[in-house]
Design an enzyme around this catalytic site. Structure first.
Site, mmCIF file in Angstrom:
data_model
loop_
_atom_site.group_PDB
_atom_site.id
_atom_site.type_symbol
_atom_site.label_atom_id
_atom_site.label_comp_id
_atom_site.label_asym_id
_atom_site.label_seq_id
_atom_site.Cartn_x
_atom_site.Cartn_y
_atom_site.Cartn_z
ATOM 1 N NE ARG A 1 1.488 60.218 -44.019
ATOM 2 C CZ ARG A 1 2.014 59.079 -44.415
ATOM 3 N NH1 ARG A 1 1.292 58.198 -45.058
ATOM 4 N NH2 ARG A 1 3.281 58.815 -44.177
ATOM 5 C CD GLU B 1 9.812 45.698 -36.436
ATOM 6 O OE1 GLU B 1 10.892 45.343 -35.919
ATOM 7 O OE2 GLU B 1 9.573 45.642 -37.658
ATOM 8 C CD GLN C 1 -1.853 34.679 -20.824
ATOM 9 O OE1 GLN C 1 -1.741 33.472 -20.650
ATOM 10 N NE2 GLN C 1 -2.302 35.484 -19.882
ATOM 11 N NE ARG D 1 -4.235 47.274 -12.613
ATOM 12 C CZ ARG D 1 -5.419 46.689 -12.396
ATOM 13 N NH1 ARG D 1 -5.469 45.494 -11.852
ATOM 14 N NH2 ARG D 1 -6.532 47.300 -12.733
ATOM 15 C CG HIS E 1 1.196 41.099 -8.992
ATOM 16 N ND1 HIS E 1 0.317 41.756 -9.811
ATOM 17 C CD2 HIS E 1 0.773 41.350 -7.719
ATOM 18 C CE1 HIS E 1 -0.599 42.371 -9.084
ATOM 19 N NE2 HIS E 1 -0.341 42.146 -7.809
ATOM 20 C CE LYS F 1 4.116 39.186 -15.515
ATOM 21 N NZ LYS F 1 3.618 39.717 -14.244
ATOM 22 C CG HIS G 1 6.073 43.855 -13.524
ATOM 23 N ND1 HIS G 1 4.747 44.056 -13.840
ATOM 24 C CD2 HIS G 1 6.771 44.814 -14.164
ATOM 25 C CE1 HIS G 1 4.651 45.086 -14.652
ATOM 26 N NE2 HIS G 1 5.867 45.570 -14.861
ATOM 27 C CD GLU H 1 -2.575 36.071 -9.101
ATOM 28 O OE1 GLU H 1 -3.364 36.294 -8.166
ATOM 29 O OE2 GLU H 1 -2.878 36.119 -10.297
#
Length: 176
Positions: free
Chosen positions: A23, A28, A46, A58, A61, A70, A117, A141
């Site tokens: 299926r 988790e 967030q 990207r 940063h 993060k 990152h 930033e």
């Protein structure tokens, strides 16, 4: 959840237990009590979600003076994900860790506060989601040039011209 240590002790790779049959599957991806006990005692405030195409890089940063930790993962496609320790008082200052995150391996990477990152999209496109320990604050930033020679990040690219960057990332300063 299985924890994979990296060469920088504070950066962790998390491998969820996946339950599947004809299926589909279930896994988790986050449990606060387990994360606090086994990885880091932090609160996430967030969630972010981005989509990029092949060759987009990207990063690198970070946020200062309002840093973000993060917890990152890929829900579609594949990226090469990198964390760079920019904590001046750390024994691993200036070192980096990289790993592949993908739909197939379902891995996550914990990138604590005090790290820059970035990621490079390896598949035709990738959707990247991450939890943050602090709210986005545009004035905090900061960026480091992705190909800074002092960092020596081994990005999986043949030529620098194969990488697609934003103007901000193209003009980012070198690591000092």
């Amino acid at each position: 959840m299985n924890i994979v240590d990296t060469r920088i002790p504070d950066v962790k790779i998390l491998e969820p237990r996946v339950f599947g049959d004809e299926r589909g599957f279930f896994m988790e991806t986050f449990r606060e009590s387990w994360f606090r006990e086994n990885v880091a005692d932090v609160t996430f405030v967030q969630d972010n979600h981005s989509k990029s195409r092949r060759g987009i890089l990207r990063g690198l940063h970070y946020q200062e003076p309002q840093p973000q930790g993060k917890l990152v993962r890929v829900v579609s496609g594949e990226v090469f994900d990198v964390a760079v320790d920019i904590r001046r008082d750390s024994p691993s200052f200036g070192q980096w860790v990289g790993c592949y995150l993908s739909t197939d391996n379902r891995r996550q990477m914990w990138v604590p506060e005090g790290f820059a990152h970035g990621f490079l999209v390896m598949s035709d496109s990738a959707e990247f989601v991450y939890k943050c320990t602090n709210y986005y604050h545009p004035e905090s930033e900061q960026s480091i040039r992705w190909d800074d020679p002092t960092l020596g990040i081994e990005w999986p690219v043949e030529r620098a011209g194969d990488v697609l960057l934003s103007e901000k990332d193209r003009t980012a300063p070198i690591f000092t």
